[in-house]
Design a protein around this motif. Structure first.
Motif, mmCIF file in Angstrom:
data_model
loop_
_atom_site.group_PDB
_atom_site.id
_atom_site.type_symbol
_atom_site.label_atom_id
_atom_site.label_comp_id
_atom_site.label_asym_id
_atom_site.label_seq_id
_atom_site.Cartn_x
_atom_site.Cartn_y
_atom_site.Cartn_z
ATOM 1 N N ARG A 1 9.664 10.042 -10.030
ATOM 2 C CA ARG A 1 10.777 10.565 -10.816
ATOM 3 C C ARG A 1 12.039 10.741 -9.980
ATOM 4 O O ARG A 1 13.122 10.941 -10.533
ATOM 5 C CB ARG A 1 10.402 11.937 -11.422
ATOM 6 C CG ARG A 1 9.414 11.892 -12.540
ATOM 7 C CD ARG A 1 9.388 13.204 -13.300
ATOM 8 N NE ARG A 1 9.030 14.347 -12.476
ATOM 9 C CZ ARG A 1 7.842 14.942 -12.504
ATOM 10 N NH1 ARG A 1 6.891 14.472 -13.291
ATOM 11 N NH2 ARG A 1 7.596 15.995 -11.752
ATOM 12 N N HIS A 2 11.910 10.671 -8.664
ATOM 13 C CA HIS A 2 13.045 11.015 -7.808
ATOM 14 C C HIS A 2 14.113 9.925 -7.820
ATOM 15 O O HIS A 2 13.826 8.737 -7.957
ATOM 16 C CB HIS A 2 12.586 11.266 -6.368
ATOM 17 C CG HIS A 2 13.565 12.043 -5.560
ATOM 18 N ND1 HIS A 2 14.593 11.440 -4.870
ATOM 19 C CD2 HIS A 2 13.707 13.370 -5.347
ATOM 20 C CE1 HIS A 2 15.300 12.369 -4.250
ATOM 21 N NE2 HIS A 2 14.786 13.550 -4.517
ATOM 22 N N ALA B 1 3.327 5.733 -5.997
ATOM 23 C CA ALA B 1 3.075 5.722 -7.437
ATOM 24 C C ALA B 1 2.076 6.794 -7.859
ATOM 25 O O ALA B 1 2.027 7.154 -9.043
ATOM 26 C CB ALA B 1 2.571 4.341 -7.869
ATOM 27 N N GLN B 2 1.302 7.332 -6.925
ATOM 28 C CA GLN B 2 0.319 8.355 -7.251
ATOM 29 C C GLN B 2 0.923 9.752 -7.331
ATOM 30 O O GLN B 2 0.248 10.689 -7.763
ATOM 31 C CB GLN B 2 -0.804 8.350 -6.204
ATOM 32 C CG GLN B 2 -1.530 7.026 -6.070
ATOM 33 C CD GLN B 2 -2.110 6.541 -7.383
ATOM 34 O OE1 GLN B 2 -2.780 7.299 -8.080
ATOM 35 N NE2 GLN B 2 -1.866 5.286 -7.718
ATOM 36 N N GLU B 3 2.175 9.914 -6.901
ATOM 37 C CA GLU B 3 2.816 11.224 -6.880
ATOM 38 C C GLU B 3 3.941 11.266 -7.919
ATOM 39 O O GLU B 3 4.975 10.627 -7.741
ATOM 40 C CB GLU B 3 3.375 11.523 -5.479
ATOM 41 C CG GLU B 3 4.200 12.794 -5.360
ATOM 42 C CD GLU B 3 3.494 13.996 -5.965
ATOM 43 O OE1 GLU B 3 4.028 14.535 -6.953
ATOM 44 O OE2 GLU B 3 2.423 14.369 -5.457
ATOM 45 N N LEU C 1 -1.653 20.083 -13.793
ATOM 46 C CA LEU C 1 -2.616 19.088 -14.271
ATOM 47 C C LEU C 1 -1.852 17.778 -14.359
ATOM 48 O O LEU C 1 -0.982 17.613 -15.211
ATOM 49 C CB LEU C 1 -3.178 19.479 -15.638
ATOM 50 C CG LEU C 1 -4.092 18.445 -16.304
ATOM 51 C CD1 LEU C 1 -5.334 18.197 -15.455
ATOM 52 C CD2 LEU C 1 -4.476 18.881 -17.707
ATOM 53 N N ARG C 2 -2.147 16.847 -13.475
ATOM 54 C CA ARG C 2 -1.347 15.626 -13.380
ATOM 55 C C ARG C 2 -1.800 14.543 -14.346
ATOM 56 O O ARG C 2 -1.063 13.594 -14.590
ATOM 57 C CB ARG C 2 -1.377 15.104 -11.943
ATOM 58 C CG ARG C 2 -0.745 16.094 -10.968
ATOM 59 C CD ARG C 2 -0.533 15.496 -9.619
ATOM 60 N NE ARG C 2 0.204 16.400 -8.753
ATOM 61 C CZ ARG C 2 0.640 16.089 -7.546
ATOM 62 N NH1 ARG C 2 0.405 14.889 -7.057
ATOM 63 N NH2 ARG C 2 1.305 16.963 -6.824
ATOM 64 N N ALA C 3 -2.983 14.671 -14.882
ATOM 65 C CA ALA C 3 -3.469 13.708 -15.865
ATOM 66 C C ALA C 3 -3.082 14.173 -17.263
ATOM 67 O O ALA C 3 -2.805 15.351 -17.480
ATOM 68 C CB ALA C 3 -4.979 13.564 -15.745
ATOM 69 N N GLN D 1 0.835 -1.202 0.000
ATOM 70 C CA GLN D 1 0.000 0.000 0.000
ATOM 71 C C GLN D 1 0.870 1.252 0.000
ATOM 72 O O GLN D 1 0.524 2.260 -0.641
ATOM 73 C CB GLN D 1 -0.927 -0.018 1.216
ATOM 74 C CG GLN D 1 -1.978 -1.118 1.166
ATOM 75 C CD GLN D 1 -2.783 -1.229 2.450
ATOM 76 O OE1 GLN D 1 -2.423 -0.633 3.472
ATOM 77 N NE2 GLN D 1 -3.857 -1.994 2.423
ATOM 78 N N TYR D 2 1.985 1.192 0.700
ATOM 79 C CA TYR D 2 2.919 2.318 0.724
ATOM 80 C C TYR D 2 3.480 2.593 -0.672
ATOM 81 O O TYR D 2 3.506 3.739 -1.132
ATOM 82 C CB TYR D 2 4.048 2.002 1.708
ATOM 83 C CG TYR D 2 5.211 2.953 1.669
ATOM 84 C CD1 TYR D 2 5.104 4.231 2.206
ATOM 85 C CD2 TYR D 2 6.432 2.568 1.117
ATOM 86 C CE1 TYR D 2 6.172 5.111 2.181
ATOM 87 C CE2 TYR D 2 7.502 3.434 1.095
ATOM 88 C CZ TYR D 2 7.378 4.704 1.627
ATOM 89 O OH TYR D 2 8.442 5.565 1.596
ATOM 90 N N LEU D 3 3.903 1.549 -1.368
ATOM 91 C CA LEU D 3 4.421 1.713 -2.732
ATOM 92 C C LEU D 3 3.333 2.216 -3.677
ATOM 93 O O LEU D 3 3.596 3.029 -4.566
ATOM 94 C CB LEU D 3 4.992 0.389 -3.244
ATOM 95 C CG LEU D 3 6.243 -0.127 -2.530
ATOM 96 C CD1 LEU D 3 6.656 -1.483 -3.103
ATOM 97 C CD2 LEU D 3 7.383 0.868 -2.647
ATOM 98 N N ASN D 4 2.104 1.767 -3.472
ATOM 99 C CA ASN D 4 0.996 2.243 -4.309
ATOM 100 C C ASN D 4 0.766 3.737 -4.105
ATOM 101 O O ASN D 4 0.462 4.465 -5.066
ATOM 102 C CB ASN D 4 -0.285 1.473 -3.986
ATOM 103 C CG ASN D 4 -0.202 0.009 -4.381
ATOM 104 O OD1 ASN D 4 0.660 -0.390 -5.156
ATOM 105 N ND2 ASN D 4 -1.086 -0.805 -3.834
ATOM 106 N N SER D 5 0.912 4.208 -2.873
ATOM 107 C CA SER D 5 0.714 5.634 -2.606
ATOM 108 C C SER D 5 1.819 6.473 -3.242
ATOM 109 O O SER D 5 1.574 7.580 -3.722
ATOM 110 C CB SER D 5 0.648 5.892 -1.097
ATOM 111 O OG SER D 5 1.901 5.629 -0.473
#
Length: 489
Positions: A110-111, A103-105, A353-355, A97-101
């Protein structure tokens, strides 16, 4: 362009390709637990590998990412009982769940710390050493320039390093320049022996009121050194996020506390100036495609483009992962307009706009801007109806802006270099089209595979197998049902 050079450029890693990951299991040792993570680069399932990480590795990465001000969902530490099977299973779920969160940023994925966590082979800890060595060579060859300070992590590119520098003969005490060392990217199509040095010379001769001038541009075996003036006011993104330019980019941009939305007249003026710069580059056949708010410097009421060298050095655009999903946006002229739409959006609403697209422009959008943003960023617009730079400049919203006195412009490209720049443009566009096609193919394959494994399809095939067996049984015993003896009474 030699075939060898094409092959060589394609071997460079594209850092914008997303990494997806899934924790497959864990390996319990005497005193610690390692979690096995399957990582995939891009859509190709063959481009996979596995990495092993302990909880302490997750914790180290988390400390870097939390400099952004975010509070992430990393499962807490436990001093006792952390080797119990039930606890390990619970922690594994929490780590996924941590890795999934993360992936949303976009800034997290990119870091460098995330890339190194997932792909230690291609992102080793000594990546900064190469940059330091190359910059040291520059200062040895240019004794008139002095290093002031290192500026680590101020930008999003992993393979771009910044240094504050100064010219020894500067007349003003606080006169500073910013030096960047940039590694070549996968879209490098200029020949190293002739075309690239000529292109570097061209960069220092460009004179345009809305393009930031470059003092020094030199090409080396592994990358290029670029020197331009440093502005304390920073970039347009610094202005929107109310950030200090020298801070790390996670802290500056990830979760700004009080982002600024620009006034309509400022958006019109900056937009017109940006479009004028884009039109000049396009008219001259100069490949760009790298517009975003971090690549625009603000000097009073004037906006100037930064990093126009990116297309020459082969580094991919920050929006490339979005462009992969937009099959109708294939050439650099369209990319410039698409990127311009994202800049307009961020100036208007104070956030990215992230999408790739938006179905609906926010209701607080100024009425004069709403149709312009819709013409660039909606799904229908990106299906082939996106306007050109010239068409945007003809809109009253931009055409009515009064610019300052006409300044001298100079962007003369030698005829021999024009052909080389055309090859650069063709190469960038062709690689994008190839990757768009590849993504589409894998998505169709994944959709077909998902359909084949769905419960409905499984039930359907099970029913078909039963019917086939029944028909085969009847074929083997055609009279079995018609020769049954009558029942006795």
């Amino acid at each position: 362009m030699a075939l060898l050079e094409k092959r060589k450029s394609s071997s460079r890693l594209d850092d914008t390709i997303p990494l997806t990951c899934h924790i497959e299991g864990r390996d319990k040792n005497d005193s610690y637990v390692e979690y096995s993570i399957k990582v995939q680069r891009g859509p190709n399932p063959e481009n996979q590998w596995k990495v092993l990480h302990r909880y302490t590795d997750f914790d180290s990465m988390n400390k870097v990412l939390e400099t952004s001000g975010a509070t992430l969902s990393l499962p807490p530490k436990k001093m006792f009982g952390n080797m119990d099977n039930a606890f390990i299973a619970e922690r594994l779920t929490g780590l996924q769940q941590y890795l999934n969160s993360i992936a949303q940023e976009p800034m997290f994925v990119r870091h460098e710390c995330f890339k190194r966590f997932m792909d230690p082979k291609n992102y080793p800890p000594n990546m900064d050493d190469e940059a330091a060595e190359q910059v040291a060579m520059f200062y040895r060859s240019e004794p008139s320039w002095e290093l002031v300070e290192n500026l680590p992590d101020i930008g999003w590119r992993i393979r771009k390093h910044y240094f504050l520098t100064k010219y020894a003969g500067a007349t003003q005490k606080n006169d500073r320049q910013i030096l960047s060392w940039v590694e070549y990217g996968p879209d490098l199509y200029l020949s190293m022996d002739k075309d690239l040095p000529a292109a570097m010379k061209l960069l220092t001769n460009i004179l345009h009121p809305y393009i930031c001038p470059i003092r020094i541009a030199t090409a080396h075996e592994k990358g290029a050194v670029i020197v331009r003036d440093f502005r304390q006011s920073g970039t347009l993104k610094d202005f929107i996020c109310k950030a200090k330019p020298k801070l790390g980019h996670l802290k500056k941009y990830c979760y700004p506390k009080l982002p600024v939305t620009m006034q309509l007249e400022d958006i019109r003026r900056c937009g017109r100036q940006i479009l004028e710069a884009l039109k000049t580059l396009q008219d001259k056949g100069f490949p760009y495609g790298h517009l975003h708010t971090g690549n625009i410097i603000m000097e009073g009421n004037v906006a100037r483009l930064l990093d126009i060298e990116n297309g020459l050095l082969g580094v991919p655009s920050i929006h490339r992962h979005h462009l992969l999903e937009l099959k109708k946006i294939q050439n650099l002229e369209q990319q410039d307009v698409y990127c311009f739409g994202h800049v307009l959006y961020e100036m208007t609403f104070g956030k990215e706009l992230r999408a790739p697209t938006t179905d609906e422009i926010p209701p607080n959008c100024p009425p004069l801007l709403e149709p312009i943003l819709s013409s660039i960023l909606t799904p229908d617009a990106c299906k082939g109806n996106i306007p050109t730079v010239s068409e945007l400049l003809q809109l009253p919203f931009f055409a009515d802006v009064q610019l300052g006195p006409e300044e001298k412009m100079s962007l003369k490209i030698p005829s021999k270099l024009k052909e080389a720049l055309k090859q650069v443009k063709d190469g960038i566009e062709q690689r994008l089209r190839d990757d768009q096609k590849l993504l589409s193919q894998f998505r169709r394959y994944s959709k077909a595979q998902a359909k084949a494994t769905s419960k409905e399809e499984k039930d359907k095939r099970r029913h078909q197998r039963k019917q086939i067996k029944k028909q085969e049984s009847l074929a083997e015993n055609p009279t079995s049902n018609s020769t049954k003896p009558p029942m006795s009474t």
